[in-house]
Design an enzyme around this catalytic site. Structure first.
Site, mmCIF file in Angstrom:
data_model
loop_
_atom_site.group_PDB
_atom_site.id
_atom_site.type_symbol
_atom_site.label_atom_id
_atom_site.label_comp_id
_atom_site.label_asym_id
_atom_site.label_seq_id
_atom_site.Cartn_x
_atom_site.Cartn_y
_atom_site.Cartn_z
ATOM 1 C CB THR A 31 30.946 -32.428 -37.401
ATOM 2 O OG1 THR A 31 29.535 -32.441 -37.232
ATOM 3 C CG2 THR A 31 31.365 -33.448 -38.448
ATOM 4 C CB SER A 32 32.839 -28.423 -34.232
ATOM 5 O OG SER A 32 34.031 -29.077 -33.901
ATOM 6 C CB THR A 33 29.034 -26.513 -36.655
ATOM 7 O OG1 THR A 33 29.625 -26.786 -37.933
ATOM 8 C CG2 THR A 33 29.967 -25.657 -35.825
ATOM 9 C CD GLN B 133 32.400 -28.817 -38.796
ATOM 10 O OE1 GLN B 133 32.073 -29.350 -37.757
ATOM 11 N NE2 GLN B 133 33.602 -28.288 -38.979
ATOM 12 C CB SER C 181 31.488 -27.360 -29.562
ATOM 13 O OG SER C 181 32.742 -27.007 -29.042
#
Length: 182
Positions: free
Chosen positions: A8-10, A13, A38
């Protein structure tokens, strides 16, 4: 061996990462690498995963966008897998690069995904330009410049740049920029 990769990017999440991991386990992945970073940052777990993969293994991801950020990135990852005699499996697309059809489709799908991203960025730039023209978009507010008076007062009180930066909540470089503007 089936090897899963979830991203996941962050860190916010968490549910998305858990869902990916659950799906990879249900598919039968023996080993799962996961990270919350990211795609434009260094993906250390992906690097570890690609080093771990051996001949005959299959790297499994839930969705293409969890793996690659662009066509060149996708080509590089697939190249690394092929060099080791491994394949890629994308669950959401039921796509497996161990077949000729799978190899064709991965290139088509990757190209379409990159095209969509470029169109989205173009629309975003157009929207920002329009908003700027209408005076609605002013960009990020300058944080350091707005604290110039406070920085100058602390300097007059005899504090050093590091102390000022810490008290005001800006970087030392910003303090020196303000000093330079006297």
């Amino acid at each position: 061996m089936l090897i899963g990769y979830a991203r996941t990017s962050t860190t916010e999440q968490e549910a998305g990462l858990e869902a990916q991991t659950r799906e990879l386990k249900a598919y039968g992945c023996d080993e799962i690498f996961q990270e919350q970073v990211s795609s434009v940052s260094r993906r250390e777990e992906l690097e570890r995963c690609l080093k771990f993969v051996r001949k005959g293994d299959s790297l499994v991801v839930t969705k293409l966008d969890r793996l690659a950020r662009s066509i060149p990135d996708l080509v590089k990852i697939i190249g690394a897998l092929e060099e080791k005699g491994a394949t890629l499996n994308i669950l959401a697309m039921n796509l497996d690069t161990s077949t000729p059809t799978g190899r064709l489709l991965i290139n088509l799908v990757g190209s379409i995904a990159q095209f969509e991203r470029e169109i989205m960025l173009e629309r975003q730039r157009e929207g920002i330009a329009k908003a700027k023209g209408e005076g609605k978009y002013k960009g990020r507010a300058a944080t350091a410049r707005s604290k110039s008076k406070q920085v100058q007062e602390l300097r007059q009180a005899g504090l050093g740049a590091s102390q000022i930066a810490s008290r005001v909540g800006i970087s030392r470089a910003s303090v020196y920029r303000i000093f330079g503007g006297e």
